[in-house]
Design a protein around this motif. Structure first.
Motif, PDB file in Angstrom:
ATOM      1  N   GLU A  49       0.066  -1.632   5.326  1.00 24.12           N
ATOM      2  CA  GLU A  49       1.071  -2.827   4.943  1.00 24.12           C
ATOM      3  C   GLU A  49       1.190  -2.789   3.460  1.00 24.12           C
ATOM      4  O   GLU A  49       1.813  -3.715   2.583  1.00 24.12           O
ATOM      5  CB  GLU A  49       0.483  -4.177   5.440  1.00 24.12           C
ATOM      6  CG  GLU A  49       0.549  -4.458   6.889  1.00 24.12           C
ATOM      7  CD  GLU A  49       0.234  -5.645   7.248  1.00 24.12           C
ATOM      8  OE1 GLU A  49      -0.083  -6.615   6.260  1.00 24.12           O
ATOM      9  OE2 GLU A  49       0.305  -5.953   8.645  1.00 24.12           O
ATOM     10  N   ASN A  50       0.434  -1.809   2.746  1.00 21.04           N
ATOM     11  CA  ASN A  50       0.293  -1.817   1.123  1.00 21.04           C
ATOM     12  C   ASN A  50       1.312  -0.700   0.703  1.00 21.04           C
ATOM     13  O   ASN A  50       1.106   0.624   1.228  1.00 21.04           O
ATOM     14  CB  ASN A  50      -1.116  -1.021   0.647  1.00 21.04           C
ATOM     15  CG  ASN A  50      -1.371  -0.918  -0.552  1.00 21.04           C
ATOM     16  OD1 ASN A  50      -0.245  -1.161  -1.513  1.00 21.04           O
ATOM     17  ND2 ASN A  50      -2.430  -0.758  -0.977  1.00 21.04           N
ATOM     18  N   ALA A  51       2.252  -1.192   0.130  1.00 25.97           N
ATOM     19  CA  ALA A  51       3.542  -0.257  -0.333  1.00 25.97           C
ATOM     20  C   ALA A  51       2.977   1.069  -0.972  1.00 25.97           C
ATOM     21  O   ALA A  51       3.551   2.179  -1.032  1.00 25.97           O
ATOM     22  CB  ALA A  51       4.648  -1.102  -1.132  1.00 25.97           C
ATOM     23  N   ASP A  52       1.871   1.050  -1.635  1.00 25.68           N
ATOM     24  CA  ASP A  52       1.435   1.859  -2.682  1.00 25.68           C
ATOM     25  C   ASP A  52       0.921   3.278  -1.755  1.00 25.68           C
ATOM     26  O   ASP A  52       0.737   4.270  -2.261  1.00 25.68           O
ATOM     27  CB  ASP A  52       0.150   1.517  -3.366  1.00 25.68           C
ATOM     28  CG  ASP A  52       0.440   0.492  -4.386  1.00 25.68           C
ATOM     29  OD1 ASP A  52       1.756   0.400  -4.839  1.00 25.68           O
ATOM     30  OD2 ASP A  52      -0.263  -0.117  -4.860  1.00 25.68           O
ATOM     31  N   ILE A  93       4.826   4.197  -0.405  1.00 27.15           N
ATOM     32  CA  ILE A  93       6.202   4.113  -1.226  1.00 27.15           C
ATOM     33  C   ILE A  93       6.831   5.175  -1.806  1.00 27.15           C
ATOM     34  O   ILE A  93       8.067   5.553  -1.865  1.00 27.15           O
ATOM     35  CB  ILE A  93       6.078   3.190  -2.398  1.00 27.15           C
ATOM     36  CG1 ILE A  93       7.604   2.721  -2.997  1.00 27.15           C
ATOM     37  CG2 ILE A  93       5.347   3.647  -3.586  1.00 27.15           C
ATOM     38  CD1 ILE A  93       8.276   1.660  -1.815  1.00 27.15           C
ATOM     39  N   GLN A 135      12.016   0.596   2.047  1.00 28.65           N
ATOM     40  CA  GLN A 135      11.303  -0.924   1.753  1.00 28.65           C
ATOM     41  C   GLN A 135      10.481  -0.801   0.604  1.00 28.65           C
ATOM     42  O   GLN A 135       9.804   0.425   0.260  1.00 28.65           O
ATOM     43  CB  GLN A 135      10.911  -1.343   3.175  1.00 28.65           C
ATOM     44  CG  GLN A 135       9.607  -0.406   3.470  1.00 28.65           C
ATOM     45  CD  GLN A 135       9.222  -0.631   5.152  1.00 28.65           C
ATOM     46  OE1 GLN A 135       9.910  -0.611   5.810  1.00 28.65           O
ATOM     47  NE2 GLN A 135       7.875  -1.170   5.098  1.00 28.65           N
ATOM     48  N   GLU A 136      10.247  -1.859  -0.014  1.00 28.97           N
ATOM     49  CA  GLU A 136       9.367  -2.114  -1.224  1.00 28.97           C
ATOM     50  C   GLU A 136       7.926  -2.664  -0.755  1.00 28.97           C
ATOM     51  O   GLU A 136       7.256  -2.924  -1.530  1.00 28.97           O
ATOM     52  CB  GLU A 136      10.023  -2.390  -2.416  1.00 28.97           C
ATOM     53  CG  GLU A 136      10.943  -1.648  -2.768  1.00 28.97           C
ATOM     54  CD  GLU A 136      11.637  -2.296  -4.047  1.00 28.97           C
ATOM     55  OE1 GLU A 136      11.368  -3.323  -4.405  1.00 28.97           O
ATOM     56  OE2 GLU A 136      12.493  -1.500  -4.623  1.00 28.97           O
ATOM     57  N   SER A 137       8.063  -3.424   0.529  1.00 30.66           N
ATOM     58  CA  SER A 137       6.918  -4.345   0.989  1.00 30.66           C
ATOM     59  C   SER A 137       6.908  -4.248   2.328  1.00 30.66           C
ATOM     60  O   SER A 137       7.842  -3.618   3.078  1.00 30.66           O
ATOM     61  CB  SER A 137       7.015  -5.593   0.344  1.00 30.66           C
ATOM     62  OG  SER A 137       8.211  -6.120   0.781  1.00 30.66           O
ATOM     63  N   GLY A 138       5.770  -4.717   3.022  1.00 28.10           N
ATOM     64  CA  GLY A 138       5.796  -4.941   4.332  1.00 28.10           C
ATOM     65  C   GLY A 138       5.245  -3.579   4.950  1.00 28.10           C
ATOM     66  O   GLY A 138       4.703  -2.779   4.530  1.00 28.10           O
ATOM     67  N   ARG A 139       5.019  -3.607   6.409  1.00 28.68           N
ATOM     68  CA  ARG A 139       4.307  -2.733   7.182  1.00 28.68           C
ATOM     69  C   ARG A 139       5.173  -1.533   7.565  1.00 28.68           C
ATOM     70  O   ARG A 139       6.317  -1.623   7.802  1.00 28.68           O
ATOM     71  CB  ARG A 139       3.688  -3.361   8.503  1.00 28.68           C
ATOM     72  CG  ARG A 139       2.968  -2.337   9.384  1.00 28.68           C
ATOM     73  CD  ARG A 139       2.351  -3.170  10.548  1.00 28.68           C
ATOM     74  NE  ARG A 139       1.237  -2.342  11.079  1.00 28.68           N
ATOM     75  CZ  ARG A 139       0.572  -2.931  12.179  1.00 28.68           C
ATOM     76  NH1 ARG A 139       1.042  -3.991  12.927  1.00 28.68           N
ATOM     77  NH2 ARG A 139      -0.675  -2.236  12.326  1.00 28.68           N
TER      78      ARG A 139
END
Length: 285
Positions: free
Chosen positions: A47-50, A53, A109-113
């Motif tokens: 769930e951490n975009a890092d 991404i 997506q830039e966030s979320g799972r």
């Protein structure tokens, strides 16, 4: 009938791929840890975009097939031929790299799972240089079968026998005859299935714990571990006091030499050197 038992356990290890996407790799962490015709299985979940991404920027493949199955999230596939395809929650893509493809898979997506799997399936020698192709599979194209005990089976490839009726997934007609099931069982649930004894098979629980084999030979398999199965023509899987979800994968072994260098999987070192030369000279495809 002979029931398959759990023969080998391959715990997934933490690693990264692409531009730094964090994942867990079971099959393929070393070249000895494979189940012919399967070369690699990666699970990505965060769930951490890092952690995701940066995605998988343009990179080449030759000589095998990649299967991306998304549980949650949205990625965009693009290749050098101008093809584009969206991978969304519940969908899949079966890509045949064949003689060569240069493609990317980038998060939308830039966030979320972001959660899913990538499976590598070998191609027979006679098909390694065929043209690249895709099968983009939308979530509503994947059959969802309710089990009597409240569980569910999703059929991505191959078929399952439900009360004498074969339910086929969208992926068919492949030489290795892959079976790709996503099974969810409630607590104290059970799943059994017959399939061809000549197929190699393994199970990968991604939620919870399962028990594999007949009662007198049952072994436990924890999540994030690939369980390689013995020979046999059926399988029995159970849960105890908690629910579980797992992938069941089977395929016809090729019994051919495998020489891999990164994204190229061929039969000889000379073919690998040719693939590297073709990529360097813009002649991979």
């Amino acid at each position: 009938m002979s029931t398959r038992i759990l023969q080998q356990i391959i715990p997934a290890i933490a690693t990264s791929d692409g531009a730094g996407v964090k994942l867990r790799r079971s099959l393929g962490q070393t070249q000895a840890l494979r189940v012919d015709p399967f070369l690699m299985l990666d699970e990505f979940s965060s769930e951490n975009a890092d952690d995701y991404i940066a995605g998988f920027p343009s990179h080449p493949h030759r000589g095998f097939e990649t299967v991306t199955y998304m549980l949650d999230g949205h990625m965009l596939h693009e290749d050098h031929l101008g093809n584009k395809g969206d991978l969304k929650s519940g969908g899949a893509q079966w890509m045949t790299a064949g003689r060569g493809i240069i493609h990317s898979e980038m998060p939308q997506q830039e966030s979320g799972r972001m959660r899913g799997f990538q499976l590598w399936v070998n191609l027979p020698a006679k098909e390694k240089m065929k043209p690249a192709s895709y099968q983009d599979i939308q979530p509503d194209q994947i059959p969802r079968i309710a089990l009597p005990n409240g569980g569910e089976v999703k059929v991505i490839a191959g078929s399952v026998d439900m009360d004498g009726k074969l339910i086929w997934g969208p992926i068919q007609g492949i030489t290795t005859e892959p079976l790709f099931l996503d099974v969810r069982l409630p607590a104290n649930g059970q799943f059994s299935q017959a399939f061809a004894s000549e197929l190699n098979a393994f199970v990968y629980p991604y939620e919870g714990q399962i028990e594999i084999g007949p009662i007198d030979k049952a072994r436990q398999l924890e999540s994030q571990s690939a369980g390689v199965l013995s020979s046999g023509d059926s399988i029995e899987i159970r849960t105890q006091d908690r629910s579980a979800a797992f992938l069941l994968l089977a395929g016809r072994p090729l019994h051919e030499p495998v020489v891999q260098y990164g994204p190229f999987v061929m039969n000889t070192r000379e073919q690998i050197e040719q693939a590297m030369s073709d990529y360097k000279n813009g002649q991979l495809v």
